[in-house]
Design a protein around this motif. Structure first.
Motif, mmCIF file in Angstrom:
data_model
loop_
_atom_site.group_PDB
_atom_site.id
_atom_site.type_symbol
_atom_site.label_atom_id
_atom_site.label_comp_id
_atom_site.label_asym_id
_atom_site.label_seq_id
_atom_site.Cartn_x
_atom_site.Cartn_y
_atom_site.Cartn_z
ATOM 1 N N MET A 190 70.755 18.673 68.745
ATOM 2 C CA MET A 190 71.084 20.046 68.002
ATOM 3 C C MET A 190 71.755 20.588 68.992
ATOM 4 N N GLN A 191 73.042 21.614 68.110
ATOM 5 C CA GLN A 191 74.359 22.691 68.343
ATOM 6 C C GLN A 191 73.693 23.787 69.817
ATOM 7 N N ASP A 192 74.098 23.986 70.349
ATOM 8 C CA ASP A 192 73.498 25.277 70.592
ATOM 9 C C ASP A 192 73.917 26.040 69.794
ATOM 10 N N ALA A 193 72.844 27.009 69.518
ATOM 11 C CA ALA A 193 73.311 28.090 67.999
ATOM 12 C C ALA A 193 72.361 28.599 67.887
ATOM 13 N N ILE A 194 72.476 30.329 67.829
ATOM 14 C CA ILE A 194 72.122 31.333 68.101
ATOM 15 C C ILE A 194 71.949 31.516 66.851
ATOM 16 N N THR A 195 70.026 31.942 66.709
ATOM 17 C CA THR A 195 69.235 31.362 65.823
ATOM 18 C C THR A 195 69.383 33.074 64.813
ATOM 19 N N PRO A 196 70.165 33.439 63.616
ATOM 20 C CA PRO A 196 70.058 34.797 63.272
ATOM 21 C C PRO A 196 69.040 35.315 62.781
ATOM 22 N N PRO A 197 68.505 36.432 62.744
ATOM 23 C CA PRO A 197 67.659 37.373 61.855
ATOM 24 C C PRO A 197 67.530 36.868 60.365
ATOM 25 N N PHE A 198 66.229 35.450 60.281
ATOM 26 C CA PHE A 198 65.774 35.697 58.755
ATOM 27 C C PHE A 198 64.775 35.924 58.287
ATOM 28 N N ASN A 199 63.833 37.193 58.054
ATOM 29 C CA ASN A 199 63.088 38.086 58.074
ATOM 30 C C ASN A 199 62.163 38.729 56.743
ATOM 31 N N ARG A 200 61.782 38.869 55.789
ATOM 32 C CA ARG A 200 61.443 40.076 55.724
ATOM 33 C C ARG A 200 62.950 40.991 55.328
ATOM 34 N N ASP A 201 63.193 41.639 55.796
ATOM 35 C CA ASP A 201 64.315 42.685 55.847
ATOM 36 C C ASP A 201 66.013 41.951 54.953
ATOM 37 N N ARG A 252 55.136 35.788 65.591
ATOM 38 C CA ARG A 252 55.988 36.768 65.025
ATOM 39 C C ARG A 252 57.906 36.003 65.454
ATOM 40 N N TYR A 253 57.725 35.075 66.108
ATOM 41 C CA TYR A 253 59.122 34.761 65.585
ATOM 42 C C TYR A 253 59.129 34.185 64.210
ATOM 43 N N GLU A 254 58.070 33.025 63.733
ATOM 44 C CA GLU A 254 58.096 32.706 62.944
ATOM 45 C C GLU A 254 58.272 33.591 61.611
ATOM 46 N N MET A 255 57.751 34.837 61.601
ATOM 47 C CA MET A 255 57.971 36.054 60.173
ATOM 48 C C MET A 255 59.768 36.120 60.408
ATOM 49 N N GLU A 256 60.404 36.036 62.140
ATOM 50 C CA GLU A 256 61.850 37.085 62.402
ATOM 51 C C GLU A 256 62.489 35.943 62.160
ATOM 52 N N HIS A 257 62.493 34.815 62.902
ATOM 53 C CA HIS A 257 63.400 33.780 62.270
ATOM 54 C C HIS A 257 63.079 32.750 61.283
ATOM 55 N N GLU A 258 61.964 32.863 60.598
ATOM 56 C CA GLU A 258 61.806 32.069 59.948
ATOM 57 C C GLU A 258 60.919 32.425 58.461
ATOM 58 N N CYS A 259 61.251 33.510 57.966
ATOM 59 C CA CYS A 259 61.096 34.881 56.670
ATOM 60 C C CYS A 259 59.601 33.858 56.551
ATOM 61 N N ALA A 260 58.647 33.916 57.440
ATOM 62 C CA ALA A 260 57.156 33.906 56.668
ATOM 63 C C ALA A 260 57.022 35.245 55.492
ATOM 64 N N ILE A 261 56.585 35.368 54.909
ATOM 65 C CA ILE A 261 56.413 37.041 54.111
ATOM 66 C C ILE A 261 55.402 37.125 53.791
ATOM 67 N N PHE A 262 53.905 36.029 53.687
ATOM 68 C CA PHE A 262 52.713 36.055 53.376
ATOM 69 C C PHE A 262 52.053 35.133 54.910
ATOM 70 N N SER A 263 50.686 35.612 55.098
ATOM 71 C CA SER A 263 49.900 34.916 56.200
ATOM 72 C C SER A 263 49.691 33.585 55.901
ATOM 73 N N MET A 314 48.587 40.685 62.101
ATOM 74 C CA MET A 314 49.828 41.140 61.916
ATOM 75 C C MET A 314 50.821 41.252 60.825
ATOM 76 N N MET A 315 50.288 40.501 59.499
ATOM 77 C CA MET A 315 51.144 40.874 58.098
ATOM 78 C C MET A 315 50.699 42.221 57.821
ATOM 79 N N ARG A 316 50.165 42.601 58.431
ATOM 80 C CA ARG A 316 49.299 43.713 57.523
ATOM 81 C C ARG A 316 50.531 44.806 58.278
ATOM 82 N N ASP A 317 50.146 44.667 59.279
ATOM 83 C CA ASP A 317 50.721 45.623 60.233
ATOM 84 C C ASP A 317 52.248 45.219 59.607
ATOM 85 N N GLU A 318 53.387 44.175 58.898
ATOM 86 C CA GLU A 318 54.888 44.039 59.279
ATOM 87 C C GLU A 318 54.847 44.931 57.887
ATOM 88 N N ASN A 319 53.990 44.702 56.996
ATOM 89 C CA ASN A 319 54.159 45.245 55.552
ATOM 90 C C ASN A 319 54.144 46.349 55.756
#
Ligand SMILES: Cc1cc2nc3c(=O)[nH]c(=O)nc-3n(C[C@H](O)[C@H](O)[C@H](O)COP(=O)(O)OP(=O)(O)OC[C@H]3O[C@@H](n4cnc5c(N)ncnc54)[C@H](O)[C@@H]3O)c2cc1C
Length: 454
Positions: free
Chosen positions: A1-12, A408-419, A447-452
């Motif tokens: 694995m190389q060093d890489a910055i994980t960009p936002p990858f989420n609902r927005d 939270r990380y999985e919602m923000e960086h792995e685009c989890a949309i639903f529980s 957490m999902m309810r708050d997010e949505n």
């Protein structure tokens, strides 16, 4: 694995991407976010190709969450003299085990009994298996000292590997995003029409129930068991020789089927090979192999469950249906003919023309070699130089978090949309936890309810 910055990858980021589709033309649009589509997205985006991947449910929601989760060379293929295939699978296994932290080696015990290969054949087979994986060792049989029933003479131990299929897929998806790809879950491709030098895909956003268009130069069908349907849709109703076979697994608490090594044995009912795989607090047992017509047929029948329980009772005589904490099904896309699913190759077939590359079949283990094959076809069609050496690389690793910070990380960086995206795929509590994540579900739902509601 190389060093890489994980960009936002989420609902927005997903929403923004859908809203700006009118302005974009992609080099490649990939249909399907299982391991095959994710691997292809990863290798092409690593090469600077402008990629969009469209998945109609969540990433890894198809066969890539219903496998045995083994990264293996396919020992049984040696009986069919498929040496080259085994060598490729072993090479891919070793690459993944050495270069990622989500594929780990595991010892496997293959039982010698009246249903297995003969002891001498097994020794020869394992010797070849070791040589093909560049290990020189003479396999020796260990005696059965009462761990197994009387009919088991002993077992050989060999090395293969395991992973988590969903996580492997999602790591490739996020890695593609890091390389610049757009990956949209809950976006179903309804049709794809070639116009002058471009393909226009009509896509349904299943979160907001709205349609939008995507434009690309080449379209890749990586829809796994649905690839036959997608092919018919793309290629004016033409059919393809794709058969489907369902495999189910049962999951039981570890103490109901305790073992430190994985166990490989043949069912006394029909001599099919089966696996018993220890995974922390649970043991996974499978699988079946039966033709089905419908790629959406994930039903788990009593007959299939009985078959697995009865087969496994040869090793765990007290195992009962009541012990099952979870069961899951996956559908194998098999390209070719055969009277029974076991006789059809698990290999990969790629068909292509000027606009469409269609991928049929394949395995989790060799998704990288499938990606390289498709990348070379893309090179031919596009005239662009594509580097495939040692590729694709996974440039993403989930940080070591737990509880709310992890979700939270999985919602923000792995685009989890639903529980369910967290519960069933990013964490796969159903499979790996006896309580199926009961204590976490309320937290994730909140957490999902708050997010949505934002
Ligand atoms: C029971 C079983 C056990 C297995 N065990 C192993 C194993 O231990 N090791 C191994 O190496 N291999 C194993 N395999 C094989 C491996 O799981 C598969 O080869 C692999 O997961 C297939 O991945 P895929 O991406 O091609 O298909 P999928 O994972 O099914 O992905 C296809 C995706 O396309 C999406 N899609 C379909 N239509 C559309 C559309 N119109 N628009 C957008 N998206 C769409 C689907 O939602 C799906 O997510 C097993 C398979 C089965 C069934």
């Amino acid at each position: 694995m190389q060093d890489a910055i994980t960009p936002p990858f989420n609902r927005d980021t997903r929403e923004n991407c859908i809203n700006t589709q009118d302005q974009d033309i992609y080099d490649v649009a990939i249909i399907g976010g299982g391991i095959t589509g994710a691997g292809v997205a990863n290798i092409l985006s690593e090469n600077g190709v402008k990629v969009i991947l469209l998945e109609r449910n969540d990433f890894a929601s198809g066969t890539s969450s219903g496998s045995s989760k083994l990264i293996h060379g396919g020992l049984r293929y040696l009986a069919e003299f498929r040496f080259r295939e085994v060598k490729t699978l072993l090479r891919e296994r070793d690459y993944l085990a050495r270069n990622t932290n989500i594929v780990k080696y595991m010892n496997f015990r293959i039982l010698i009994d009246p249903y297995s290969w003969k002891k001498r054949t097994m020794r020869a087979g394992l010797f070849i298996y070791n040589i093909l994986s560049k290990r020189i060792s003479v396999p020796r049989m260990s005696k059965n000292n009462g761990e197994y029933g009387k009919e088991v003479a002993g077992y050989f131990t060999y090395r293969d590997a395991f992973s988590d299929d969903c996580r492997l897929t999602i790591y490739n998806i996020v890695s593609s995003v890091i390389h610049g790809a757009k990956c949209l879950n809950y976006c179903e491709v309804l049709n794809a029409t070639p116009t002058e030098n471009l393909i226009e895909l009509r896509v349904m956003d299943r979160v907001k129930n709205r349609e939008f268009n995507v434009k690309a130069r080449i379209c890749i069908n990586a829809a796994g068991p649905w690839s036959g349907q997608v092919y018919r849709n793309l290629e004016n109703g033409n059919n393809v020789n794709l058969r489907l076979s369902k495999g189910i697994h049962i999951v039981v608490p570890h103490e109901k089927a305790p073992t430190t090594d994985a166990i490989v044995f043949r069912s006394h009912l029909d001599r099919r090979q089966m696996f018993i795989i220890p995974r922390g607090e649970v043991t996974i047992i499978g699988t079946t192999d039966n033709f089905v017509d419908d790629p959406n047929d994930f039903n788990i029948s009593e007959i299939d469950v009985d078959y697995i329980i009865q087969s496994a009772r040869r090793i765990y005589k007290d195992l009962e249906k009541n012990d099952i904490s979870y069961s899951f099904a996956g559908i194998r896309p098999l390209y070719g003919n055969g009277d029974n699913p076991g006789s059809i190759s698990r290999g990969l077939t790629v068909k292509y023309d000027k606009y469409f590359i269609n991928i049929f079949g394949g395995k989790l283990t060799d998704y990288r070699s499938a990606a390289r094959k498709v990348a070379k076809i893309y090179e031919k069609l596009s005239g662009r130089k594509i580097n495939i050496k040692n590729m694709p690389v996974i440039d993403y690793e989930r940080p070591d978090l737990n509880g709310e910070r992890l979700y939270r990380y999985e919602m923000e960086h792995e685009c989890a949309i639903f529980s369910e995206d967290i519960i069933r795929r990013r964490e796969a509590f159903d499979v790996y936890r006896v309580d199926r994540g009961a204590s976490e579900i309320d937290v994730i739902n909140r957490m999902m309810r708050d997010e949505n509601s934002h």
